[in-house]
Scaffold this active site. Structure first.
Site, PDB file in Angstrom:
ATOM      1  N   ARG A 115       0.839  -1.198   0.000  1.00 42.65           N
ATOM      2  CA  ARG A 115       0.000   0.000   0.000  1.00 42.65           C
ATOM      3  C   ARG A 115       0.874   1.248   0.000  1.00 42.65           C
ATOM      4  O   ARG A 115       2.090   1.154   0.221  1.00 42.65           O
ATOM      5  CB  ARG A 115      -0.960   0.005   1.186  1.00 42.65           C
ATOM      6  CG  ARG A 115      -0.265   0.124   2.526  1.00 42.65           C
ATOM      7  CD  ARG A 115      -1.290   0.268   3.654  1.00 42.65           C
ATOM      8  NE  ARG A 115      -0.622   0.173   4.938  1.00 42.65           N
ATOM      9  CZ  ARG A 115      -1.247   0.140   6.098  1.00 42.65           C
ATOM     10  NH1 ARG A 115      -2.566   0.166   6.151  1.00 42.65           N
ATOM     11  NH2 ARG A 115      -0.568   0.059   7.223  1.00 42.65           N
ATOM     12  N   GLU A 154      -2.776   7.826   7.533  1.00 44.80           N
ATOM     13  CA  GLU A 154      -1.415   7.787   8.085  1.00 44.80           C
ATOM     14  C   GLU A 154      -0.399   8.259   7.040  1.00 44.80           C
ATOM     15  O   GLU A 154       0.510   7.512   6.648  1.00 44.80           O
ATOM     16  CB  GLU A 154      -1.074   6.391   8.589  1.00 44.80           C
ATOM     17  CG  GLU A 154      -1.914   5.975   9.776  1.00 44.80           C
ATOM     18  CD  GLU A 154      -1.407   4.707  10.451  1.00 44.80           C
ATOM     19  OE1 GLU A 154      -0.717   3.914   9.791  1.00 44.80           O
ATOM     20  OE2 GLU A 154      -1.708   4.519  11.640  1.00 44.80           O
ATOM     21  N   CYS A 162      11.061   9.732  -0.204  1.00 46.32           N
ATOM     22  CA  CYS A 162      11.202   9.258  -1.579  1.00 46.32           C
ATOM     23  C   CYS A 162      12.376   9.995  -2.224  1.00 46.32           C
ATOM     24  O   CYS A 162      12.497  11.210  -2.082  1.00 46.32           O
ATOM     25  CB  CYS A 162       9.922   9.505  -2.368  1.00 46.32           C
ATOM     26  SG  CYS A 162      10.113   9.065  -4.108  1.00 46.32           S
ATOM     27  N   GLU A 311      -7.236   5.055  15.850  1.00 44.85           N
ATOM     28  CA  GLU A 311      -7.018   3.607  15.714  1.00 44.85           C
ATOM     29  C   GLU A 311      -6.215   3.119  16.907  1.00 44.85           C
ATOM     30  O   GLU A 311      -5.277   3.795  17.339  1.00 44.85           O
ATOM     31  CB  GLU A 311      -6.153   3.269  14.486  1.00 44.85           C
ATOM     32  CG  GLU A 311      -6.749   3.505  13.141  1.00 44.85           C
ATOM     33  CD  GLU A 311      -5.751   3.114  12.036  1.00 44.85           C
ATOM     34  OE1 GLU A 311      -4.799   2.355  12.309  1.00 44.85           O
ATOM     35  OE2 GLU A 311      -5.928   3.596  10.913  1.00 44.85           O
ATOM     36  N   TRP A 319       2.165  -6.903  12.643  1.00 46.68           N
ATOM     37  CA  TRP A 319       3.349  -6.367  11.962  1.00 46.68           C
ATOM     38  C   TRP A 319       4.583  -6.280  12.854  1.00 46.68           C
ATOM     39  O   TRP A 319       5.591  -5.730  12.436  1.00 46.68           O
ATOM     40  CB  TRP A 319       3.031  -5.005  11.342  1.00 46.68           C
ATOM     41  CG  TRP A 319       2.239  -4.073  12.210  1.00 46.68           C
ATOM     42  CD1 TRP A 319       0.886  -3.905  12.184  1.00 46.68           C
ATOM     43  CD2 TRP A 319       2.730  -3.194  13.228  1.00 46.68           C
ATOM     44  NE1 TRP A 319       0.494  -2.974  13.129  1.00 46.68           N
ATOM     45  CE2 TRP A 319       1.608  -2.517  13.775  1.00 46.68           C
ATOM     46  CE3 TRP A 319       4.006  -2.900  13.750  1.00 46.68           C
ATOM     47  CZ2 TRP A 319       1.719  -1.580  14.810  1.00 46.68           C
ATOM     48  CZ3 TRP A 319       4.110  -1.973  14.777  1.00 46.68           C
ATOM     49  CH2 TRP A 319       2.981  -1.328  15.291  1.00 46.68           C
ATOM     50  N   PHE A 361      -4.311 -11.571  10.048  1.00 45.29           N
ATOM     51  CA  PHE A 361      -4.006 -11.971  11.425  1.00 45.29           C
ATOM     52  C   PHE A 361      -3.973 -10.783  12.384  1.00 45.29           C
ATOM     53  O   PHE A 361      -3.449 -10.874  13.488  1.00 45.29           O
ATOM     54  CB  PHE A 361      -2.682 -12.742  11.476  1.00 45.29           C
ATOM     55  CG  PHE A 361      -2.746 -14.043  10.733  1.00 45.29           C
ATOM     56  CD1 PHE A 361      -3.789 -14.938  10.948  1.00 45.29           C
ATOM     57  CD2 PHE A 361      -1.776 -14.374   9.793  1.00 45.29           C
ATOM     58  CE1 PHE A 361      -3.867 -16.141  10.251  1.00 45.29           C
ATOM     59  CE2 PHE A 361      -1.841 -15.567   9.083  1.00 45.29           C
ATOM     60  CZ  PHE A 361      -2.895 -16.454   9.313  1.00 45.29           C
TER      61      PHE A 361
HETATM   62  C1  GAL Z   1      -2.328   1.399  10.783  1.00 39.46           C
HETATM   63  C2  GAL Z   1      -3.148   1.622   9.528  1.00 39.46           C
HETATM   64  C3  GAL Z   1      -4.294   0.655   9.404  1.00 39.46           C
HETATM   65  C4  GAL Z   1      -3.846  -0.730   9.746  1.00 39.46           C
HETATM   66  C5  GAL Z   1      -3.227  -0.747  11.120  1.00 39.46           C
HETATM   67  C6  GAL Z   1      -2.758  -2.114  11.552  1.00 39.46           C
HETATM   68  O1  GAL Z   1      -1.028   1.821  10.584  1.00 39.46           O
HETATM   69  O2  GAL Z   1      -3.648   2.931   9.487  1.00 39.46           O
HETATM   70  O3  GAL Z   1      -4.793   0.708   8.095  1.00 39.46           O
HETATM   71  O4  GAL Z   1      -2.913  -1.158   8.789  1.00 39.46           O
HETATM   72  O5  GAL Z   1      -2.112   0.087  11.118  1.00 39.46           O
HETATM   73  O6  GAL Z   1      -2.154  -2.063  12.825  1.00 39.46           O
END
Ligand code: GAL
Length: 672
Positions: A115, A154, A162, A311, A319, A361
């Site tokens: 993305r 974000e 870049c 969020e 991740w 996940f």
């Molecule tokens: C944020 C992002 C979300 C999702 C989330 C996962 O960085 O805005 O789209 O990827 O992390 O933790």
């Protein structure tokens, strides 16, 4: 900051998350909305990654699905945080314009398939993005369900730096505006070094991968430029929206441990409300305290006003190297830490767990296991608790301590060729924050140069890059009677990364009454002892005092015999300096001494918390004030507080017990 033109308003504390219905068959949508209502969800973010769906071919817009989703949510009284949809370009766009793709510092292309594969300086991307924003804003700009615009997503999460030719051209324009002449740029970057002198703007490139360490002035300006380019993208999208809609506009920041490339001090004033995304980072030694710091910094960016947690996660992310679920009660505690520290929204990524794609996940409010799960039960419980806190919305956190935080210092201090690669700016910020936060005191995070008059104590961790005028604000505030703690690697360079000579700490030197002569890093795993019996790691310094009193000295190590902690009377105030990373207990003892000296106290007295496992924060509203107590520990603690506890509804007189793992929020009897 002038009052925002379009203020975000919501009835109470918002609760919800990102909703990605495009990943699901429409038959699922009705169930989603029913379950959202069951959980008390009243704000969802949609169309964040909607571009390919809304504009499947260049200039061909199809809104049927989005219309239907919006009407479903609207009918259920769920408000919408509407994405502009520009976060990730569709395949047709990068096929038509491959020059949109970002180029890494080593010249390699970052391809679609993940993305955010777009260069912030790409004119083709900008034009296509703004055309989408216009179409979306024309269609929904006055829709009654749309409560907030969510620009992109974000910005800079993956594509902040870049190094392509378009970025190079934009960098040169940015440098021309900053310096006016190549000579001024040469002076600022110190290009006399290593034969780097430029004769023409066209010779200048981004700091692409090189054989040796790169020019630090160039690297620093590239950071500034890159942050500005993304902010410019935000501005461009916001301008299109503002033409077509009166709804407030924001984007979700990433105030988090691993994201350093956006100088949000420059961005925050352009948001109608500050919003942040935060994920616990288990790569850190103390993820919980970093959460509190990030929340305090989010509030700092909002200049003390309420902000939105856009969020966070209900359970594990996907991740980090190892992705841990939350322990029982942890989602509630984490959510309410944000609220305690000024958030007026608790939102998650994401509503329903994906079954495909690279985030399958990642936890969600509605997990793969469905509504029979503990996690779903906890989400519904949290929604119920949030609804009891509506009266807290709009109140402001009370803090007596300011911590001066600087993205520019982060960039400059962590650059190539530094005295110790083990030294990290943010680690030092976290260390001092943790030492003080464990004492139940509340800390505002402020920008260099910010007005300090509201505070009793100021913390200046590793403020490596400092302008004379920024140091003067701190020095004058001390002289007027304040108490400040400055820690090592502060006052080293000016805004051009040029060393302040005559003894380090540069513009702080007189106020601190010291001069640092040489850095003496401590090897990883080694310790240095102090005369008091305390110990430090990571760093020591050879320095001498001019007017300061030596509070503690190095007993061994490379600076043996020299000062380690000093205090200087400066005007009617006290300027403390710390030249090593104290071990946590010793750091806390120093913090205790400073807190007592400055007359800073916990919002309410607490007993039974010897290890700093309890957070106590006060939010003050027009009518009432609220004390939040979040017990992360394994034993009960007692607060001295009277009022009504909002979760249980109980009245408490004089003493309230907070069981292990519990959260209590007390409306105090009278605003104090
Ligand atoms: C944020 C992002 C979300 C999702 C989330 C996962 O960085 O805005 O789209 O990827 O992390 O933790």
């Amino acid at each position: 900051m002038a009052a925002p033109a379009h203020a975000f308003t919501h009835d109470g504390i918002a609760f919800g998350g990102d909703y990605n219905p495009e990943q699901w068959d429409p038959s699922v949508w009705e169930e989603d909305v029913t379950l959202m209502r069951e959980a008390g969800v009243d704000l969802v973010a949609i169309n964040i990654f909607g571009w390919a769906g809304v504009e499947p071919r260049d200039g061909e817009f199809t809104f049927a699905s989005l219309d239907r989703i919006i009407e479903l949510l609207h009918a259920a009284d769920i408000r919408i945080n509407l994405g502009t949809g520009t976060a990730s370009p569709p395949a047709w766009l990068t096929r038509a314009h491959p020059e949109i793709l970002p180029i890494a510092e080593d010249g390699t292309t970052r391809y679609p398939g993940g993305r955010q594969a777009w260069c912030p300086s790409s004119p083709a991307f900008r034009a296509a993005a703004l055309s989408l924003v216009r179409a979306v804003a024309e269609r929904y700009g006055s829709h009654p369900a749309v409560a907030l615009w969510h620009v992109s997503n974000e910005l800079g999460c993956h594509n902040s730096l870049c190094y392509c030719d378009q970025s190079a051209a934009a960098f040169r324009l940015w440098l021309r505006a900053r310096y006016g002449s190549v000579d001024a740029l040469n002076a600022a970057w110190g290009t006399a070094f290593w034969s780097q002198t430029y004769g023409d703007w066209e010779e200048i490139l981004p700091p692409r991968a090189a054989l040796s360490a790169r020019n630090p002035g160039q690297a620093l300006d590239f950071h500034r430029f890159s942050s500005d380019e993304l902010l410019d993208h935000y501005r461009a999208e916001a301008a299109v929206i503002r033409d077509l809609s009166d709804v407030p506009v924001t984007t979700n920041f990433m105030v988090a441990a691993h994201i350093e490339n956006m100088d949000y001090w420059q961005w925050a004033g352009e948001m109608d409300i500050v919003a942040n995304d935060h994920y616990l980072d288990y790569r850190l030694g103390d993820p919980r305290t970093e959460l509190s710091f990030a929340a305090d910094l989010s509030r700092g960016l909002a200049l003390g006003a309420p902000w939105l947690l856009m969020e966070h996660s209900a359970g594990a992310v996907n991740w980090q190297p190892i992705n841990f679920p939350k322990s029982p009660g942890q989602m509630l505690r984490n959510s309410l830490t944000h609220v305690a520290r000024g958030a007026d929204a608790v939102c998650f990524f994401q509503w329903r767990a994906s079954v495909q794609g690279s985030e399958k996940f990642h936890s969600a409010m509605l997990p793969h296991a469905g509504t029979g799960s503990t996690l779903w039960h906890d989400v519904v419980e949290l929604g119920g608790i949030i609804s009891k806190l509506d009266e807290v919305a709009g109140s402001r956190v009370v803090a007596d301590i300011a911590l001066v935080f600087s993205w520019e210092s982060w960039w400059a201090a962590d650059a190539e060729s530094r005295p110790s690669s083990a030294l990290g700016y943010l680690d030092q910020v976290h260390a001092v924050y943790a030492a003080f936060a464990a004492l139940h005191v509340t800390i505002d995070v402020v920008a260099p140069g910010a007005d300090l008059s509201a505070y009793r104590l100021v913390l200046v961790p590793g403020l490596h890059l400092v302008r004379d005028e920024e140091a003067t604000v701190i020095n004058d505030w001390i002289s007027a009677g304040g108490t400040a703690l400055v820690t090592f690697f502060s006052g080293i360079v000016d805004e051009n990364d040029r060393v302040w000579t005559g003894g380090y700490t540069g513009p702080f030197r007189d106020a601190l009454g010291i001069a640092v002569e040489e850095f003496a890093p401590v090897a990883p795993g080694a310790r240095v002892s102090l005369g008091s019996g305390a110990a430090g790691t990571l760093w020591s310094e050879r320095m001498h005092v001019t007017t300061a009193e030596v509070v503690d000295s190095f007993a061994d190590g490379p600076a043996a015999g020299g000062p380690a902690i000093t205090r200087n009377r400066w005007g009617s105030g006290n300027a403390w300096y710390l030249s090593t990373l104290l071990e946590p207990q010793a750091y806390r003892s120093l913090a205790q001494e400073l807190v007592s000296a400055a007359g800073v106290e916990s919002p309410v007295p607490v007993t039974g918390d010897s290890d700093g496992a309890v957070e106590i924060v006060r939010r003050r509203g027009d009518i009432s004030s609220y004390v939040f107590a979040i017990n992360h520990g394994s034993t009960s603690v007692q607060l001295q507080v009277s009022g009504t506890e909002l979760i249980t509804g109980d009245n408490t007189v004089a003493t309230l017990e907070v069981p292990p793992g519990a959260v209590r929020i007390i409306r105090e009897e009278s605003a104090s």
